[in-house]
Motif scaffolding. Structure first.
Motif, short mmCIF file in Angstrom:
data_model
loop_
_atom_site.label_atom_id
_atom_site.label_comp_id
_atom_site.label_asym_id
_atom_site.label_seq_id
_atom_site.Cartn_x
_atom_site.Cartn_y
_atom_site.Cartn_z
N SER A 42 -10.60 2.90 -14.39
CA SER A 42 -10.32 3.12 -13.06
C SER A 42 -10.79 4.73 -11.83
O SER A 42 -10.99 5.08 -11.17
CB SER A 42 -8.72 2.96 -12.46
OG SER A 42 -8.42 1.83 -13.52
N ARG A 57 -5.14 3.15 1.82
CA ARG A 57 -5.47 1.57 1.83
C ARG A 57 -6.74 1.08 1.07
O ARG A 57 -5.98 -0.56 0.46
CB ARG A 57 -4.76 0.74 2.70
CG ARG A 57 -3.55 0.04 3.12
CD ARG A 57 -3.40 -0.72 4.03
NE ARG A 57 -1.91 0.59 4.19
CZ ARG A 57 -1.20 0.22 3.30
NH1 ARG A 57 -0.79 -0.87 2.19
NH2 ARG A 57 -0.20 0.66 4.08
N ALA A 60 -7.20 0.39 -1.94
CA ALA A 60 -6.70 0.34 -3.11
C ALA A 60 -6.88 -0.94 -3.24
O ALA A 60 -6.94 -1.84 -4.70
CB ALA A 60 -4.96 -0.04 -2.60
N GLY A 61 -7.28 -1.91 -2.55
CA GLY A 61 -8.15 -3.43 -1.94
C GLY A 61 -9.61 -2.98 -2.58
O GLY A 61 -9.64 -3.95 -3.57
N CYS A 65 -5.83 -2.41 -6.74
CA CYS A 65 -4.50 -2.63 -7.04
C CYS A 65 -3.60 -1.85 -5.60
O CYS A 65 -3.87 -2.35 -4.75
CB CYS A 65 -4.71 -1.43 -8.24
SG CYS A 65 -5.66 0.16 -7.34
N ASP A 66 -2.37 -1.60 -6.38
CA ASP A 66 -1.56 -0.95 -5.54
C ASP A 66 -1.75 0.13 -5.05
O ASP A 66 -2.43 1.00 -5.43
CB ASP A 66 -0.20 -1.29 -6.28
CG ASP A 66 1.29 -1.16 -5.58
OD1 ASP A 66 1.28 -0.16 -5.24
OD2 ASP A 66 1.49 -2.25 -4.04
N ALA A 67 -1.01 0.53 -3.97
CA ALA A 67 -1.50 1.66 -2.48
C ALA A 67 -1.32 3.32 -3.54
O ALA A 67 -1.39 3.93 -3.63
CB ALA A 67 -1.28 1.77 -1.93
N SER A 68 0.60 3.17 -3.99
CA SER A 68 0.76 4.14 -5.00
C SER A 68 -0.29 4.38 -5.79
O SER A 68 0.12 5.41 -6.48
CB SER A 68 2.24 2.98 -5.91
OG SER A 68 2.22 2.30 -6.28
N ASN A 69 -0.32 3.27 -6.82
CA ASN A 69 -1.63 3.40 -8.21
C ASN A 69 -3.18 4.64 -7.79
O ASN A 69 -2.93 5.34 -8.25
CB ASN A 69 -1.71 2.02 -9.01
CG ASN A 69 -1.14 1.69 -9.34
OD1 ASN A 69 0.36 2.54 -9.55
ND2 ASN A 69 -1.25 0.31 -9.40
N THR A 71 -2.30 6.71 -5.30
CA THR A 71 -1.90 7.86 -4.85
C THR A 71 -2.73 8.61 -6.23
O THR A 71 -3.69 9.62 -6.60
CB THR A 71 -1.06 8.25 -4.95
OG1 THR A 71 -0.90 7.45 -3.55
CG2 THR A 71 -0.37 9.71 -4.16
#
Length: 152
Positions: A42, A57, A60-61, A65-69, A71
């Motif tokens: 990743s 953001r 993430a797209g 994956c989710d934006a929190s991941n 980070t």
């Protein structure tokens, strides 16, 4: 003289299985090369996705994956000096991820160390390489839900 062999047109399911198998083998080669540089797949994929500055953001797209991941992924890349986070010029609340020169170098090494992938591509004729590239250019925009050519 014509060919006496017959070729069966693959079904959608057969094409999906073939594409999945190629993708999985490529991913394993990529992940192994990334690991040799202390990166998860990743993290290495994120380096490839930020060849141009990208908002968190949007990254993430791209990574699915989710934006929190993202980070945590970017935190690790920053700690290694492979990427930086910068405030967007128009909105300082938006963080932009930028690859560093060292990040570009590591990504280049990872790609050059993907021995099985290089072996597979080098076994292809020029015509096969052109055909594969063209097919990918047709399929990827539809799978990615966008129009236009494939981005590499």
């Amino acid at each position: 003289m014509g060919s006496t062999s017959t070729t069966t047109v693959p079904t959608n399911a057969e094409l999906m299985e073939a594409l999945a198998a190629v993708g999985a083998a490529y991913f394993q080669d990529f992940a192994a090369a990334a690991a040799r540089h202390g990166l998860s797949s990743s993290q290495a994929k994120a380096l490839g996705a930020v060849q141009e500055p990208v908002p968190m953001r949007a990254l993430a797209g791209r990574l699915g994956c989710d934006a929190s991941n993202v980070t945590g992924i970017v935190d690790r890349l920053e700690s290694l000096g492979l990427a930086n986070r910068e405030a967007a010029a128009g909105d300082r609340r938006v963080k932009i991820v930028v690859i560093t020169a060292e990040g570009r170098e590591i990504l280049g090494r990872i790609r050059s160390e993907m021995a099985r992938t290089h072996q597979a591509f080098e076994a292809m004729t020029d015509e096969q390489r052109i055909a594969l590239h063209s097919i990918c250019g047709q399929v990827l925009p539809v799978l990615a839900g966008r129009t236009g050519g494939a981005q590499q």
